[in-house]
Design an enzyme around this catalytic site. Sequence first.
Site, mmCIF file in Angstrom:
data_model
loop_
_atom_site.group_PDB
_atom_site.id
_atom_site.type_symbol
_atom_site.label_atom_id
_atom_site.label_comp_id
_atom_site.label_asym_id
_atom_site.label_seq_id
_atom_site.Cartn_x
_atom_site.Cartn_y
_atom_site.Cartn_z
ATOM 1 C CD GLU A 174 -2.737 -0.863 2.618
ATOM 2 O OE1 GLU A 174 -3.763 -0.148 2.623
ATOM 3 O OE2 GLU A 174 -2.308 -1.443 3.633
ATOM 4 C CE LYS A 176 2.790 0.741 5.875
ATOM 5 N NZ LYS A 176 1.890 0.639 4.714
ATOM 6 N NE ARG A 180 3.890 -9.127 10.366
ATOM 7 C CZ ARG A 180 3.031 -8.127 10.161
ATOM 8 N NH1 ARG A 180 1.748 -8.327 10.334
ATOM 9 N NH2 ARG A 180 3.460 -6.940 9.781
#
Length: 635
Positions: free
Chosen positions: A80, A327, A317
Amino acid sequence: MEQVKDAVAEVPKISKNAAAKAAKKAEKAKKKAELALRPKEAPTSTPSNNAPPVSIFETGWLKRVKDEKAGTVRTRFPPEPNGFLHIGHAKAIAVNFGFAKHHGGVCFLRFDDTNPAKEDEIFFTSIKEMVNWLGFEPYQVTHSSDHFDRLYELAEVMIKKDKAYVCHCSRDEVNLQRGGKDNLGTRFACQHRSRPVEESLTKFRAMRDGKYKPGEAHLRMKQSLTDPNEGNPQMWDLGAYRVVEKNYHHRTGDKWRIYPTYDFTHCLCDAFEEISHSLCTTEFFLSRTSYDWELEVLGFKIPKSDEKGPMQREYGRLNVAGTILSKRRIQMLVEGTTVEKKGIDGTTQSVRIPPAVRGWDDPRLFTLVALRRRGIPAQALITFVEELGVTDALTNIQITRFEAVVRKHLERTVPRLMLVLDPIKVVIEDLPEDYTEDLMVPFDPKKPDGDSRSMPLIRTVYIDRSDWRDEDSDDFFRMAPGKVVGLQNTKFPVKVTSFERNSTGRVIEIKATKAEGQKPKAYIHWVAATAPTVTVRLYNSLFKSEEPNALDWKEGGWASDINPDSEIVLPNARIEQVFEKLSADREEQIKGGSDNLLRFQAIRTGYFCVDLDTSNGMVLNQIVSLKEDAGKGKS
């Protein structure tokens, strides 16, 4: 795809507890089935000196994924463009691009640009730079927005197939339909689910034409909301399109008032680009069912088969302990935040918490732009990912393990130089005022016949304050009053005769003489008094606690946990003269974010690189120390 994405802004998120329980149950069944079919693997062994290391793509999880689907490999990295990438994305980049490269295939860089309110050109540019910095070249750079027209057409197809409907329920109403709090109650369909196809089609077109405000209507996929056997929240009538208030898009302008969700868009873009292996992290395991369902409904996939259409598979992950990768939380560190706090009298007041770092590329962060600025070599980062391997388990790594890989890489690839962090002047009194001796010193002491540089020895030199004591002791072997100590690479040791203090009592100058014929117990590093001055930044953990993610971020509890010594600035350090020649092409190194930075090992100090910012003079960033800090946790 490394970050979980909201399905519909107006539709509430599925309960984390319900999703976790469903994921655990599904994961258990999946592993049980895989174990029954999986051949036993030979135990991992250290390859012989003559055998090349086994690639992560030739064994384990990645090999099994490749064996599941024959044909040309086509993968994608789909970030994104709403923030800067972090170290976890380095794994996603290495896996997707590396998997395709290893098998002679191609990998797309696809921007998932379906949320115009949060996207910015700086993120697009940075993401492209980071992919190139890590050594990969996309087969094509694409965008989800490339397919907005086709996606809209397919949304209408779904409605016509009675597999989607326009819903006017509020967030709270949708949450009740999904079982209420924790999604543990009875699920039920809203009144709009059974509306006629033509009515949904008309209302969807009205959404497109701007006749509804955000929250007044959204398109939902007709999945298995009321099926008592369907425990997968990803099949509870996910959102497909929503009305967006700030609808201007950087590529399509004001054309669209409605935008597709991630759940609707991603699998279709995979199909459009003929992706063979859609590799993502395990938080998307439950999404595999909805991913396949939508492709099957629209004819891009054979039901219950991976023979036609893209195949989604999930790996664990990468998370690094002791730091922050979110973020939203990094944004608080970069921009500061305002929190509401109650006083003793019960009143509430706004309290402003200032930024804790200078920007997204502050070397104390673990964003990729910060790691590059700190001087972490791209190849060391790729090696780190490869050494960890790829499985379907979460990889939670201590910072020390990452630093060990970087240290090992640098030890083999950078020259050694003398750097004095906190200089004290030393005058060798029995050398003439104009004495100069050019010492030829190898860049690598282990290769005395290799490349070398000239290092001038003159009457006045600088040593590091850590190598000096005002009073001698039996356990101290470096410079002290009356002690003989060697200066590295010189022909004679020196002996201290006296020293001077300033008005605050700080030692500012040491007098010494040659001590030829005497054997010192230690040799210390030094530079000539003519050595250039540089600013040095030393780095420690940004947080005092080992689990910063457990802090109270909503109420600003992280502010009191910032380590005041996370960055130590030494503005008067001295480095040997050859450094000026080595750094002469600094502007060329900086151009385009090149990874060809000047890095070196400062003898007995650490590994350093030249900072990318030229506005504050010559600044050196510490990449890693020479050895693991005993105060840090073990991996």
